[in-house]
Design a protein around this motif. Structure first.
Motif, short mmCIF file in Angstrom:
data_model
loop_
_atom_site.label_atom_id
_atom_site.label_comp_id
_atom_site.label_asym_id
_atom_site.label_seq_id
_atom_site.Cartn_x
_atom_site.Cartn_y
_atom_site.Cartn_z
N ALA A 1 1.01 -1.05 -0.02
CA ALA A 1 -0.01 -0.03 0.11
C ALA A 1 0.95 1.17 0.04
O ALA A 1 0.59 2.09 -0.71
CB ALA A 1 -0.80 0.09 1.13
N ARG A 2 1.96 1.18 0.66
CA ARG A 2 2.79 2.42 0.74
C ARG A 2 3.52 2.51 -0.74
O ARG A 2 3.64 3.85 -0.89
CB ARG A 2 3.93 2.12 1.86
CG ARG A 2 4.54 3.35 2.44
CD ARG A 2 5.55 3.28 3.50
NE ARG A 2 4.85 2.60 4.68
CZ ARG A 2 5.41 1.72 5.44
NH1 ARG A 2 6.78 1.27 5.07
NH2 ARG A 2 4.92 1.05 6.35
N GLY A 3 3.94 1.50 -1.16
CA GLY A 3 4.50 1.65 -2.42
C GLY A 3 3.65 2.10 -3.50
O GLY A 3 4.19 2.98 -4.41
N ARG A 4 2.23 1.66 -3.39
CA ARG A 4 1.28 2.22 -4.43
C ARG A 4 0.78 3.73 -4.14
O ARG A 4 0.93 4.48 -5.17
CB ARG A 4 0.00 1.33 -4.39
CG ARG A 4 0.10 -0.14 -4.90
CD ARG A 4 -1.10 -0.72 -4.82
NE ARG A 4 -0.70 -2.10 -5.23
CZ ARG A 4 -1.18 -3.39 -4.55
NH1 ARG A 4 -2.02 -2.96 -3.51
NH2 ARG A 4 -1.05 -4.53 -5.03
N LEU A 5 0.84 4.03 -3.00
CA LEU A 5 0.51 5.31 -2.77
C LEU A 5 1.65 6.31 -3.16
O LEU A 5 1.30 7.34 -3.51
CB LEU A 5 0.42 5.76 -1.00
CG LEU A 5 0.02 6.97 -0.63
CD1 LEU A 5 -1.15 7.55 -0.98
CD2 LEU A 5 -0.09 7.07 0.84
N SER A 6 2.84 5.70 -2.69
CA SER A 6 4.07 6.77 -3.23
C SER A 6 4.24 6.84 -4.68
O SER A 6 4.40 7.88 -5.33
CB SER A 6 5.27 6.39 -2.58
OG SER A 6 5.81 5.05 -3.27
N GLY A 7 3.74 5.87 -5.27
CA GLY A 7 3.71 6.02 -6.86
C GLY A 7 2.80 6.80 -7.60
O GLY A 7 2.81 7.52 -8.48
N VAL A 8 1.37 7.06 -6.88
CA VAL A 8 0.41 7.66 -7.22
C VAL A 8 0.90 9.30 -6.77
O VAL A 8 0.53 10.02 -7.89
CB VAL A 8 -0.92 7.23 -6.45
CG1 VAL A 8 -2.18 8.44 -6.63
CG2 VAL A 8 -1.34 6.09 -6.94
N LEU A 9 1.51 9.50 -5.78
CA LEU A 9 1.77 10.91 -5.58
C LEU A 9 3.08 11.25 -6.51
O LEU A 9 2.95 12.46 -6.72
CB LEU A 9 2.23 10.79 -4.02
CG LEU A 9 1.24 10.58 -2.92
CD1 LEU A 9 1.85 10.46 -1.59
CD2 LEU A 9 0.03 11.54 -3.28
N GLN A 10 3.63 10.47 -6.70
CA GLN A 10 4.72 10.90 -7.74
C GLN A 10 4.12 11.32 -9.14
O GLN A 10 4.91 11.93 -9.92
CB GLN A 10 5.89 9.85 -7.82
CG GLN A 10 6.95 9.62 -6.49
CD GLN A 10 7.77 8.45 -6.68
OE1 GLN A 10 7.74 7.68 -7.82
NE2 GLN A 10 8.47 8.52 -5.67
N ARG A 11 3.13 10.64 -9.54
CA ARG A 11 2.46 10.75 -10.92
C ARG A 11 1.90 12.16 -11.00
O ARG A 11 1.63 12.73 -11.93
CB ARG A 11 1.68 9.75 -11.20
CG ARG A 11 2.38 8.28 -11.53
CD ARG A 11 1.49 7.36 -11.99
NE ARG A 11 2.18 6.08 -11.91
CZ ARG A 11 1.42 4.98 -11.67
NH1 ARG A 11 0.20 5.01 -11.47
NH2 ARG A 11 1.93 3.87 -11.32
#
Length: 83
Positions: free
Chosen positions: A72-82
């Protein structure tokens, strides 16, 4: 590495008629091929458990990254970076 160690063991076995002090210790009158195989086998006997230990540690570390919180943390950081 295990296969290589097995090949060295077979070579030492094939040359067993030569004098030795032990499985990985050549005697003074040992054949140079036998002495070389025994020296390499000595290194393999130490390297194989070390490599296995590293693989176990890396496997445990990779397993920790599969936890749902980490995903979940990895997905969240990926969304925030986009964004």
């Amino acid at each position: 590495m295990t296969v290589y160690s097995g090949m060295l063991g077979k070579k030492v076995y094939d040359l067993q008629d030569n004098p030795t002090q032990g499985v990985t210790e050549p005697a003074a009158g040992s054949d140079s091929e036998l002495a070389s195989a025994q020296q390499q086998l000595k290194y393999c006997q130490w390297a194989l458990p070390a490599v296995t230990g590293v693989l176990v540690v890396l496997g445990a570390q990779q397993g920790e990254q599969q936890r749902p919180a980490e995903q979940a943390r990895g997905r969240l950081s990926g969304v925030l970076q986009r964004s």
